[in-house]
Design an enzyme around this catalytic site. Structure first.
Site, mmCIF file in Angstrom:
data_model
loop_
_atom_site.group_PDB
_atom_site.id
_atom_site.type_symbol
_atom_site.label_atom_id
_atom_site.label_comp_id
_atom_site.label_asym_id
_atom_site.label_seq_id
_atom_site.Cartn_x
_atom_site.Cartn_y
_atom_site.Cartn_z
ATOM 1 N N ASN A 95 -6.159 -2.373 1.819
ATOM 2 C CA ASN A 95 -6.170 -3.828 1.928
ATOM 3 C C ASN A 95 -7.606 -4.304 1.981
ATOM 4 O OD1 ASN A 95 -3.393 -4.148 2.024
ATOM 5 N ND2 ASN A 95 -3.299 -4.257 4.248
ATOM 6 N N ARG A 118 0.830 -1.222 0.000
ATOM 7 C CA ARG A 118 0.000 0.000 0.000
ATOM 8 C C ARG A 118 0.852 1.255 0.000
ATOM 9 N NH1 ARG A 118 -3.605 -0.253 4.964
ATOM 10 N NH2 ARG A 118 -1.701 -1.216 5.675
#
Length: 99
Positions: A38, A20
């Site tokens: 996520n 990320r």
């Protein structure tokens, strides 16, 4: 003004490897708008908005990911403008909580 919006789901070993943060960095380098998060199924989901060519470059980069990741699949389809509303207020690109 954005030219295109794409919704992307990345599968493989993409959680717990800095994926990320890497996506956020790469998107900011390319001056894209959007977000990354996520998902509970172990995948990473992102929305990218900007020029189509730059988004394509970003999606190609997502196929490689950071060095600790193993990307098995990258699915993408057209996104909707209202998906950008999920970003943090005032952010061009956000890292969102897991869903």
């Amino acid at each position: 003004m954005t030219d295109a919006i794409r919704h992307v789901v990345i599968r493989g070993r993409v959680q717990g490897v800095g994926y990320r943060a890497w996506v956020e960095h790469q998107a900011r380098l390319r001056q894209l708008e959007g977000w990354v998060r996520n998902r509970r199924d172990g995948s990473v989901e992102a929305v990218f908005a900007g020029p189509e060519a730059v988004i394509s470059e970003m999606i190609d980069a997502c196929r490689r990911g950071p060095s600790a990741a193993r990307v098995d699949a990258v699915d993408n389809d057209a996104g909707a403008p209202d998906w950008l509303n999920l970003r943090e207020a005032g952010d061009r690109f956000s890292v969102l909580p897991t869903v």
